[in-house]
Design a protein around this motif. Structure first.
Motif, PDB file in Angstrom:
ATOM      1  N   PHE A   1      -2.401  -3.823  -2.830  1.00  0.00           N
ATOM      2  CA  PHE A   1      -3.602  -4.547  -1.335  1.00  0.00           C
ATOM      3  C   PHE A   1      -2.809  -5.592  -1.312  1.00  0.00           C
TER       4      PHE A   1
ATOM      5  N   THR B   1       1.094  -1.236  -0.204  1.00  0.00           N
ATOM      6  CA  THR B   1       0.077   0.037  -0.074  1.00  0.00           C
ATOM      7  C   THR B   1       0.935   1.287  -0.263  1.00  0.00           C
TER       8      THR B   1
ATOM      9  N   ALA C   1      -6.057  -3.326  -6.620  1.00  0.00           N
ATOM     10  CA  ALA C   1      -6.185  -3.694  -5.790  1.00  0.00           C
ATOM     11  C   ALA C   1      -4.689  -4.784  -6.340  1.00  0.00           C
ATOM     12  N   ALA C   2      -3.961  -4.521  -6.972  1.00  0.00           N
ATOM     13  CA  ALA C   2      -2.705  -5.228  -6.961  1.00  0.00           C
ATOM     14  C   ALA C   2      -2.020  -4.905  -6.244  1.00  0.00           C
TER      15      ALA C   2
ATOM     16  N   ARG D   1      -4.148   3.611 -10.803  1.00  0.00           N
ATOM     17  CA  ARG D   1      -5.989   3.934  -9.923  1.00  0.00           C
ATOM     18  C   ARG D   1      -6.590   2.404 -10.020  1.00  0.00           C
ATOM     19  N   ASN D   2      -7.003   2.108 -11.765  1.00  0.00           N
ATOM     20  CA  ASN D   2      -7.809   1.169 -11.428  1.00  0.00           C
ATOM     21  C   ASN D   2      -6.967  -0.729 -11.283  1.00  0.00           C
ATOM     22  N   ASN D   3      -5.985  -0.222 -11.472  1.00  0.00           N
ATOM     23  CA  ASN D   3      -4.818  -1.652 -10.746  1.00  0.00           C
ATOM     24  C   ASN D   3      -4.151  -1.539  -9.109  1.00  0.00           C
TER      25      ASN D   3
ATOM     26  N   TYR E   1       2.504   1.732  -3.459  1.00  0.00           N
ATOM     27  CA  TYR E   1       0.918   2.749  -4.002  1.00  0.00           C
ATOM     28  C   TYR E   1       1.172   4.003  -4.206  1.00  0.00           C
TER      29      TYR E   1
END
Length: 95
Positions: A95, A2, A92-93, A88-90, A5
């Motif tokens: 987290f 996180t 989830a990778a 932002r779209n990815n 990111y």
């Protein structure tokens, strides 16, 4: 992950605002609102140019100036926004 990111998003936000400040400052200089004879304005302008010119020169190799207009800042801003969307779209990778 996180934090990676968040750091990437922070770096892109800072780059976005630096380029935006450079564009606004160039407009103010061209419309003679700011004067480059003032030491603070000259130092800020020189610092921004030194910081952004390597990035702009890479873009200018691909996209030359069209009738005196320099589209390098616009292309770099669009690239930064596109990178933010991809991150932002990815997200989830991370987290």
């Amino acid at each position: 992950m996180t934090s990676i990111y968040q750091i990437l998003m922070l770096v892109l936000d800072i780059a976005y605002f630096i380029i935006l400040a450079h564009v606004i400052m160039s407009w103010l200089i061209n419309f003679q609102v700011l004067n480059l004879r003032q030491p603070l304005v000259a130092q800020l302008w020189d610092g921004l140019n030194r910081l952004l010119e390597p990035v702009y020169s890479q873009v200018r190799r691909v996209i030359p100036a069209v009738s005196g207009l320099d589209f390098a800042p616009l292309v770099v801003l669009v690239g930064i926004i596109a990178l933010r969307i991809v991150l932002r779209n990815n997200a989830a990778a991370f987290f």
